[in-house]
Write an enzyme that holds these catalytic residues in place. Structure first.
Site: not given
Ligand code: ADP
Length: 448
Positions: A116, A200, A291, A294
């Site tokens: 990431k 973040e 990819r 779902v």
């Molecule tokens: P993963 O790869 O585990 O799915 P993501 O980075 O896509 O991780 O984040 C999954 C979820 O976590 C997001 O859809 C959101 O709900 C929450 N999330 C991620 N980053 C943040 C952020 N900076 N602030 C608030 N919620 C977050």
């Protein structure tokens, strides 16, 4: 075009891929564990090969066994589906080095987006807005404090290798930060074999909105609009819809074009999803999935495009079947993830499905590998089906969802079906006014 495709997956997605292959005149090879001998993806495929015992590490993640299955059946290509080996760059390399085609992006792109930290840097460079935070990895609490001075609190410590909603720690104040960094690093090292973390800004009430892209090897890239996946539990998606109730056509066009151009610059190939958090009219990139997802069916329902077919065409060197100006977004589609879990406690509920009755009619699609008499094994993900409905507008789609849920019967195991029925009585959900924490808040309230 390929003559035979090996599907390195199980369940509804293996069946989904099999269906696309057969419509294209391509023969399929199923692979399965000993626990999945009677699984529908095995029964439907043209050929099948047992690749190991129930544990996924020894079967669906067993690369030598999968490569041997491809070899003995003479498959030309391998489709990884989602989960399992779908985002494993090394697997993609191995497939290619055996002279077979990996149906997905290049190993380099999988690797770039799989971390990431490198993903964020790459998309930022290509013009995509990202969540404010650290520029790269955070090694110690002092570095974290420096970032906190610039970005402010609350801050989220995230694992570079995180996935499936795991690997995140929240720090509300400077007092929590050192501990959050330490815990996140230790947990990430244990869970993902990579302890790298970054920071973040924690967005309080954003929506999760993601843009679907498809790129071919002839330089064509299209975006297929967005999906709203804000209804989540433990950072995992529960229900998705397209389009997002929060965007208008101009906003869709704007973010779609930003993503389309960036993906072209990066030289990406195949289908991919660029995920954002959306708050107060602003988009912030969080990650890219390299990819099929779902929730891809909601996009298929409003665009009429078969995403698996496009994947296969692109992997075989053909052009995208549509150009951006041929794509239009029609109506609204909603997907409910049906899990074999208790609808209130979410405790997994494997076992025999005594009766399975599928709803039908206009605008209703049910992607599932279940059948009456099928025994859901305890070894894998609890997703057992996806109910997808399409309507001319969101109101129509909601009415159709209600009617389909009334028809749907899964007897013998606990499922999340009652959760969706309850949700349809909630005004805020009906109005489309929800954010990523809304579902958990609502579940807590309804438990009282
Ligand atoms: P993963 O790869 O585990 O799915 P993501 O980075 O896509 O991780 O984040 C999954 C979820 O976590 C997001 O859809 C959101 O709900 C929450 N999330 C991620 N980053 C943040 C952020 N900076 N602030 C608030 N919620 C977050």
């Amino acid at each position: 075009m390929f003559e035979k495709v090996l599907i390195a997956n199980r369940g509804e997605i293996a069946l989904r891929i099999h269906r696309a292959c057969h419509e294209m005149g391509i023969a399929t090879v199923a692979v399965h564990s000993t626990a999945d001998r009677d699984a529908k993806h095995v029964l439907m495929a043209d050929e099948s090969v047992c690749i190991g015992p129930p544990a996924a590490a020894q079967s669906y993640l067993n690369v030598p066994a999968i490569m041997s299955a491809a070899e003995i059946t003479g498959a030309n290509a391998i489709h990884p589906g989602y989960g399992f080996l779908s985002e494993n760059a090394r697997f993609a390399e191995i497939v290619e080095s055996h002279g077979l085609t990996f149906i997905g992006p290049s190993p380099d792109h999988i690797r770039l987006m799989g971390d990431k930290i490198t993903a964020k840097a790459a998309v930022k460079e290509a013009g995509i807005p990202v969540v404010p935070g650290s520029d790269g990895e955070i090694n110690d609490p002092d570095e974290a404090m420096k970032v906190a001075k610039d970005v402010g609190f609350p801050l989220l410590v995230k694992a570079a290798a995180g996935g499936g909603g795991r690997g995140m720690k929240l720090a509300r104040t400077s007092a929590d930060l050192a501990q959050a960094v330490q815990t996140a690093r230790a947990e990430a090292a244990a869970a993902f074999g990579d302890g790298a973390v970054y920071l973040e800004r924690y967005l309080e009430q954003p929506r999760h909105i993601e843009v679907q892209v498809v790129a071919d090897s002839h330089g064509n890239v299209v975006h297929l609009g967005e999906r709203d996946c804000s209804l989540q539990r433990r950072n995992q998606k529960v229900l998705e819809e397209a389009p997002s109730p929060a965007l208008n056509a101009a906003q869709r066009q704007e973010i779609g074009e930003i993503v389309r151009k960036a993906i072209g610059k990066i030289g990406y190939l195949g289908v991919g999803t660029v995920e954002f958090l959306y708050e107060n009219g602003e988009f912030f990139f969080i990650e890219m999935n390299t990819r099929l997802q779902v929730e891809h069916p909601v996009t298929e329902m409003i665009t009429g495009l078969d995403l698996v077919r496009e994947q296969i065409r692109i992997a075989s060197g053909e052009k995208l079947s549509v150009s951006q100006d041929q794509i239009s977004f029609n109506g609204c589609a909603i997907e409910c993830r049906i899990n074999a879990e208790h609808p209130k406690t979410f405790v997994p509920s494997p076992g025999m499905v005594k009766d399975f009755h599928v709803p039908g009619g206009l605008g209703v699609r049910l992607d599932s590998a279940m059948y009456s008499g099928y025994t859901i094994p305890p070894y894998y993900d609890s997703l057992i089906g996806k109910l997808i409905v399409h309507g001319g507008c969101r109101k129509d789609a909601l009415r159709r969802l209600k009617r389909s849920l009334e028809e749907l019967v899964v007897a013998g195991v606990e499922t999340t079906i009652p959760l969706f029925k309850d949700l349809l009585h909630e005004d805020e959900f009906i109005r489309g006014e929800y954010h990523i924490h809304w579902l958990e808040d609502w579940l807590e309230k309804s438990a009282d």
